[in-house]
Motif scaffolding. Structure first.
Motif, short mmCIF file in Angstrom:
data_model
loop_
_atom_site.label_atom_id
_atom_site.label_comp_id
_atom_site.label_asym_id
_atom_site.label_seq_id
_atom_site.Cartn_x
_atom_site.Cartn_y
_atom_site.Cartn_z
N TYR A 51 0.82 -1.21 0.00
CA TYR A 51 0.00 0.00 0.00
C TYR A 51 0.86 1.26 0.00
O TYR A 51 1.99 1.25 0.47
CB TYR A 51 -0.91 0.03 1.24
N HIS A 52 0.26 2.32 -0.52
CA HIS A 52 0.84 3.67 -0.42
C HIS A 52 -0.19 4.56 0.27
O HIS A 52 -1.40 4.29 0.22
CB HIS A 52 1.15 4.23 -1.80
N LEU A 53 0.29 5.63 0.87
CA LEU A 53 -0.59 6.58 1.54
C LEU A 53 -0.95 7.70 0.58
O LEU A 53 -0.07 8.39 0.05
CB LEU A 53 0.09 7.18 2.78
N ALA A 54 -2.25 7.86 0.33
CA ALA A 54 -2.74 8.97 -0.49
C ALA A 54 -3.04 10.15 0.44
O ALA A 54 -3.49 9.96 1.57
CB ALA A 54 -3.99 8.56 -1.25
N PHE A 94 8.46 9.94 -1.03
CA PHE A 94 7.58 10.54 -2.03
C PHE A 94 7.41 9.57 -3.19
O PHE A 94 8.37 8.98 -3.66
CB PHE A 94 8.14 11.87 -2.54
N ILE A 95 6.16 9.42 -3.68
CA ILE A 95 5.87 8.53 -4.80
C ILE A 95 5.40 9.31 -6.04
O ILE A 95 5.91 9.13 -7.13
CB ILE A 95 4.77 7.49 -4.43
N TRP A 96 4.40 10.19 -5.85
CA TRP A 96 3.73 10.82 -6.99
C TRP A 96 2.95 12.03 -6.50
O TRP A 96 2.52 12.08 -5.35
CB TRP A 96 2.77 9.78 -7.60
N ARG A 97 2.74 13.00 -7.40
CA ARG A 97 1.81 14.10 -7.13
C ARG A 97 1.00 14.41 -8.37
O ARG A 97 1.46 14.23 -9.49
CB ARG A 97 2.53 15.34 -6.61
N HIS A 98 -0.22 14.85 -8.15
CA HIS A 98 -1.13 15.21 -9.23
C HIS A 98 -0.65 16.52 -9.85
O HIS A 98 -0.41 17.49 -9.13
CB HIS A 98 -2.55 15.36 -8.65
N GLN A 99 -0.52 16.53 -11.17
CA GLN A 99 -0.06 17.74 -11.86
C GLN A 99 -0.47 17.70 -13.31
O GLN A 99 -0.76 16.64 -13.85
CB GLN A 99 1.46 17.86 -11.75
N THR A 114 -6.17 22.30 -4.92
CA THR A 114 -5.96 20.93 -4.45
C THR A 114 -4.48 20.56 -4.47
O THR A 114 -3.70 21.06 -5.28
CB THR A 114 -6.71 19.92 -5.34
N ASN A 115 -4.13 19.67 -3.59
CA ASN A 115 -2.81 19.04 -3.58
C ASN A 115 -3.07 17.57 -3.30
O ASN A 115 -3.57 17.22 -2.24
CB ASN A 115 -1.92 19.66 -2.50
N LEU A 116 -2.77 16.73 -4.27
CA LEU A 116 -3.01 15.29 -4.15
C LEU A 116 -1.69 14.59 -4.41
O LEU A 116 -1.04 14.84 -5.42
CB LEU A 116 -4.08 14.86 -5.17
N SER A 117 -1.29 13.72 -3.48
CA SER A 117 -0.01 13.04 -3.63
C SER A 117 -0.05 11.65 -3.02
O SER A 117 -0.98 11.31 -2.28
CB SER A 117 1.12 13.87 -3.00
N LEU A 118 0.96 10.87 -3.35
CA LEU A 118 1.14 9.52 -2.80
C LEU A 118 2.49 9.45 -2.10
O LEU A 118 3.49 9.97 -2.61
CB LEU A 118 1.13 8.47 -3.90
N TRP A 119 2.50 8.75 -0.97
CA TRP A 119 3.70 8.61 -0.16
C TRP A 119 3.87 7.15 0.24
O TRP A 119 2.90 6.41 0.34
CB TRP A 119 3.60 9.50 1.08
N TRP A 178 -5.27 4.82 2.51
CA TRP A 178 -4.36 3.86 1.89
C TRP A 178 -4.91 3.42 0.54
O TRP A 178 -6.11 3.22 0.39
CB TRP A 178 -4.17 2.64 2.79
N VAL A 179 -4.01 3.27 -0.43
CA VAL A 179 -4.38 2.74 -1.74
C VAL A 179 -3.45 1.59 -2.08
O VAL A 179 -2.29 1.58 -1.65
CB VAL A 179 -4.32 3.82 -2.85
N PRO A 180 -3.93 0.60 -2.83
CA PRO A 180 -3.04 -0.49 -3.24
C PRO A 180 -1.87 0.07 -4.07
O PRO A 180 -2.06 1.00 -4.87
CB PRO A 180 -3.93 -1.38 -4.10
N LYS A 181 -0.71 -0.45 -3.85
CA LYS A 181 0.47 -0.05 -4.61
C LYS A 181 0.15 -0.12 -6.10
O LYS A 181 -0.45 -1.10 -6.56
CB LYS A 181 1.62 -0.98 -4.25
N GLY A 182 0.50 0.92 -6.84
CA GLY A 182 0.22 0.97 -8.27
C GLY A 182 -1.04 1.73 -8.62
O GLY A 182 -1.24 2.13 -9.77
N HIS A 183 -1.92 1.96 -7.64
CA HIS A 183 -3.15 2.72 -7.88
C HIS A 183 -2.86 4.21 -7.78
O HIS A 183 -2.24 4.66 -6.82
CB HIS A 183 -4.22 2.33 -6.85
#
Length: 170
Positions: A14-17, A53-58, A76-81, A119-124
């Protein structure tokens, strides 16, 4: 909405959204917002260079300023960690705190929950629609495994975690 607690799954699956919204006090192109707008590249680079850090919405330019939620003035600020600790360290233990301390210059102080974690499944990769749903759920139901806060958090399988204050002392 989520498949937490699946047999054989672990935190590594999992990753944290994270969604954070803020209602700006002035138009984006105003002189009053220049300090914030001018710092975005630095703030984003700091996040992207942060451990976990994994990803951020942009958009295609690397900006998220064109994305709003609820109305045209709520950014908005949307990211994955990788985990809650990585996000917490970025938000409260990095140079990001300088800008966090200045938020009253640019944003209305929120009257309701403005940040949601889940939490989101890894890869989502979460969508803004999914993120909005989580924030609205948090506002209506309070922190649950579905959407939570640093103060009242849950692990990937729904078990309560210590409050963020414990992490702050680490």
């Amino acid at each position: 909405m989520s498949d937490h607690g699946l047999k054989g799954q672990s935190a590594a699956d999992y990753h944290l959204a994270q969604l954070n919204v803020g209602k700006i006090l002035y138009p984006q192109d105003s002189e009053e917002m220049a300090g914030f707008i001018g710092a975005l590249d630095e703030i984003n680079a700091l996040a992207e260079a942060s451990p976990g850090f994994i990803w951020r919405h942009q958009d295609e330019t690397g900006s998220a300023m064109s994305y709003t939620m609820f109305d045209d003035g709520t950014l908005t600020n949307l990211s994955l960690w990788q985990d809650r600790e990585s996000l917490f360290d970025y938000v409260y233990k990095s140079a990001h705190t300088h800008y966090l301390a200045r938020r009253k210059e640019w944003f209305e102080m929120p009257a309701e929950m403005h940040m949601a974690l889940w939490w989101v499944p890894k890869g989502h990769i979460p969508t803004l629609e999914e993120a909005e749903e989580r924030l609205l759920y948090l506002r209506e139901h309070g922190p649950t495994p579905m959407a939570f806060t640093f103060k009242r958090a849950f692990d990937f399988d729904g078990e309560p975690l210590p409050p963020a204050g414990v992490m702050a002392k680490a």
